[in-house]
Scaffold this motif. Structure first.
Motif, PDB file in Angstrom:
ATOM      1  N   CYS A  52       0.850  -1.203   0.000  1.00 59.76           N
ATOM      2  CA  CYS A  52       0.000   0.000   0.000  1.00 59.76           C
ATOM      3  C   CYS A  52       0.880   1.245   0.000  1.00 59.76           C
ATOM      4  N   CYS A  55      -0.618   6.515   1.332  1.00 57.52           N
ATOM      5  CA  CYS A  55      -0.274   7.673   2.161  1.00 57.52           C
ATOM      6  C   CYS A  55       1.220   7.628   2.447  1.00 57.52           C
ATOM      7  N   CYS A  60       3.561   0.536   2.927  1.00 53.32           N
ATOM      8  CA  CYS A  60       3.459  -0.560   3.880  1.00 53.32           C
ATOM      9  C   CYS A  60       3.292  -1.865   3.118  1.00 53.32           C
ATOM     10  N   CYS A  71      -1.353   2.317   9.577  1.00 58.13           N
ATOM     11  CA  CYS A  71      -2.688   2.759  10.006  1.00 58.13           C
ATOM     12  C   CYS A  71      -3.529   1.591  10.531  1.00 58.13           C
TER      13      CYS A  71
HETATM   14 FE1  SF4 Z   1      -1.526   2.319   3.334  1.00 58.56          FE
HETATM   15 FE2  SF4 Z   1      -2.173   2.621   5.900  1.00 58.56          FE
HETATM   16 FE3  SF4 Z   1       0.378   2.206   5.169  1.00 58.56          FE
HETATM   17 FE4  SF4 Z   1      -0.797   4.544   4.622  1.00 58.56          FE
HETATM   18  S1  SF4 Z   1      -0.354   3.686   6.657  1.00 58.56           S
HETATM   19  S2  SF4 Z   1       0.469   3.333   3.233  1.00 58.56           S
HETATM   20  S3  SF4 Z   1      -2.900   3.851   4.174  1.00 58.56           S
HETATM   21  S4  SF4 Z   1      -1.357   0.774   4.956  1.00 58.56           S
END
Ligand code: SF4
Ligand code: BF8
Length: 632
Positions: A52, A55, A60, A71
């Motif tokens: 992901c 953000c 991540c 998150c």
């Molecule tokens: Fe994705 Fe959450 Fe990591 Fe941001 S903190 S990159 S939304 S998994």
């Protein structure tokens, strides 16, 4: 049975590619084969959909030691969000292409660059949408209908006006399951908003929205794209053309149109018929001007003008490597950025024409309704002038090309069926009943709708061609669009003579209706034609779509548009057989949703298998199971 018919094999196509690869090495340019090697092995996190980067706390990546993003997003959430974003981007691309077609109708004028070619279809749409036509000039009707269509993108409330075209059972399912899409732009925005950091985490909701944004495409933007292309450029009817690299001509000025929106290609075709430009080509030593198409715009031009198709997605670099392409002009979607650097190694002029697809090493000439004719003329003129700049030492044109019977829009299919309507079936015309009778009696076992791309993850064209051959041998008729249709054309499966490869039943139908066993239905937006075909059959049969012995097949898909398509095909109640897995394997929940749970909502789901033999057997079994359930 005559056994003289032979397909052009994938091995023969690969030999052509290998020979052109030698040219690439000689001129010192990389092509996709090199880049596949450089990118292998792929990133496992990306492949599984569990990386992901939405953000900047991330990126991540999910591992057994790190089962959540910063998150707290799990593999299910991350894979689900990535999947929905792919569907949204695909729906945006198709639908924006559709919007351009609507603007061309709005701007159409008798003395303009764009005209109304199928006035009867325009009047049918006006009637469908309750627009008064009495006493109005056809161009005035065109503007009103175009505005109504454009309103579908951003109207304040309501669902797609086109849903009413489906059979009543489908409409009921969509209502009950909350799958009626919002206006198109709004649905794409919803998908993007839902996947923003801190919004939807539930994979079920994410897959549900993927189906909805897919519906906004297939029963919205894509369908509008198809209908309005037909009105402006003409509704395709059966005709014959040719396909594969051998359609390039050494003695002619060759111009390739590549992309999806027919507007620019139409301008190029018009210019190529200009006597002054033909004279210019001759003055420069060419015999004339040869316009050919690549990727989906090839399908659009072939179906309407009989323009020949030089190839599908993974052939775009090959085409330039022949050394005889005097100009390549692109509009949007599926264009390798490497077209620029490859063209630089040859005399080939590379033109981009859309603010949506601006690419380095090109001459950028943005085309509008007003300047289209002028720009088309300029490009063809420059191509004619460029003919003298070829380097003889770099020229090699593979001699493979095949005849292709094309242009089987729903109207085109019905026109063929009308010729075989007979007394024991029905006296009616303009109906799918003769086809339904063939399926009921078992002469045809069912139908497979082939869509999608080439993808080096699977042997290019091999899955398309091998699966098609086995299906027609088992009396399963095929409708095909996009790069799948072009794979069939290269192999010769769009030739009427390919009926010798069919089982006895399908062969008889091909003879009676004078059709090939693989019916070319157009470009990827034209998968909306397939939806109308499937729902039309369901209506004429009096059953719902999931009961019809029809499946979707995408053995070599790669694009985000394909994800949007797969979602609306499944939402329309058609199981879809994929040869490449969506990037969701890192989430068991996601895989379960897309391969099973969606069937509970709308009657369709994916079956995924990268082995073409297993995929084709699963398709045959599924069609036979649907037949058994109907008691036929
Ligand atoms: Fe994705 Fe959450 Fe990591 Fe941001 S903190 S990159 S939304 S998994
Ligand atoms: O829209 S089949 S590679 S050309 S995405 Fe692209 Fe795939 Fe070809 Fe057409 Ni469709």
């Amino acid at each position: 049975m005559s056994l003289e018919f032979e397909v052009t094999t994938v091995e023969q196509m690969e030999a052509d590619t290998a020979r052109l690869y030698e040219t690439a090495q000689k001129v010192g340019i990389d092509v996709w084969q090199d880049r596949v090697k450089n990118q292998t092995p792929h990133c496992g996190f990306g492949e599984k959909g569990i990386c992901c980067r939405i953000c900047t706390m991330g990126p991540c990546r999910i591992t057994p030691k790190a089962p959540k993003g910063i998150c707290g997003a799990t593999a299910d959430t991350i894979a689900g969000r990535n999947y929905l974003r792919m569907a949204a981007a695909g729906a945006a691309a198709h639908s924006d292409h559709g919007r351009e077609c609507l603007w061309k109708l709005y701007d159409a004028a008798p003395d303009g660059n764009f005209h109304i070619t199928d006035a009867a279809k325009l009047l049918r749409m006006a009637e469908e949408w309750g627009i008064e036509t009495e006493g109005k000039d056809i161009y005035e009707v065109g503007r009103e209908v175009a505005l109504k269509g454009l309103n579908e993108y951003g109207k304040l409330s309501g669902t797609s006006i086109l849903l009413k075209r489906a059979n009543p059972e489908r409409q009921k399912v969509w209502k009950e399951q909350g799958l009626e899409p919002h206006p198109i732009d709004r649905e794409v925005v919803t998908a993007m908003h839902m996947t923003h950091v801190g919004c939807t985490a539930d994979p079920t909701a994410l897959v549900h929205e993927a189906m909805k944004v897919g519906m906004a495409d297939g029963w919205g933007g894509s369908m509008l794209g198809t209908d309005f292309s037909d009105i402006v450029y003409g509704t395709p009817m059966p005709k014959v053309t040719e396909g594969n690299l051998g359609v390039l001509e050494k003695d002619y000025v060759n111009v390739i149109c590549h992309g999806h929106d027919p507007a620019v290609a139409e301008m190029i075709v018009n210019a190529s018929e200009d006597p002054e430009l033909i004279a210019l080509a001759r003055k420069n030593g060419a015999k004339g001007i040869n316009i050919v198409g690549l990727c989906c715009v090839a399908n659009e031009m072939a179906m309407r003008h009989g323009i020949r198709m030089v190839g599908n997605y993974l052939q775009q670099e090959n085409a330039i490597l022949t050394g005889v392409v005097d100009a390549i002009v692109v509009d949007l979607q599926c264009i390798f950025p490497n077209i620029g650097p490859v063209s630089e190694c040859f005399h080939t002029k590379f033109y981009t024409t859309s603010p949506i697809a601006q690419i380095p090493y090109s001459t950028y000439l943005p085309v509008t309704s007003q300047n289209g004719g002028e720009i088309g003329y300029r490009i063809v003129k420059e191509a004619c002038e460029n003919f003298v700049n070829r380097d003889e030492g770099k020229i090699f044109i593979p001699d493979h090309k095949r005849k292709a019977a094309i242009g089987y829009s729903c109207e085109g299919i019905k026109s063929r069926l009308d010729t075989v309507t007979n007394s024991h079936v029905d006296e009616e015309l303009d109906t799918y009943k003769p086809l339904i009778e063939c399926v009921k009696s078992g002469v045809i076992r069912g139908a497979a709708a082939f869509v999608g791309c080439n993808n080096p993850r699977v042997r290019p064209d091999y899955s398309h061609i091998e699966i098609m051959k086995k299906l027609i041998a088992n009396d399963i008729v095929i409708v095909a669009t996009g790069c799948a249709a072009q794979a069939a054309s290269k192999a010769g499966l769009l030739e009427k003579e390919a009926k010798v490869l069919c089982g006895e039943g399908l062969r008889r139908v091909c003879t009676l209706a004078d059709i090939p066993p693989v019916l070319h239905m157009g470009s990827c937006v034209d998968i909306s034609r397939m939806m109308l075909l499937a729902t039309g059959i369901a209506k004429d049969w009096g059953i719902d779509v999931p009961q019809v012995p029809v499946v979707g097949v995408a053995p070599e898909w790669m694009s985000e548009k394909a994800v949007a398509i797969a979602n609306y095909v499944v939402a329309t109640g058609i199981d879809t057989y994929l040869g490449v897995s969506p990037q969701d394997t890192g989430s068991e929940k996601m895989m379960n949703l897309i391969t099973s749970e969606t069937r509970d909502w709308a009657g369709g789901a994916y079956y995924i298998n990268d082995n073409p033999d297993d995929l084709v057997n699963a398709i045959i079994n599924a069609i036979e199971a649907k037949r058994a359930a109907l008691g036929i």
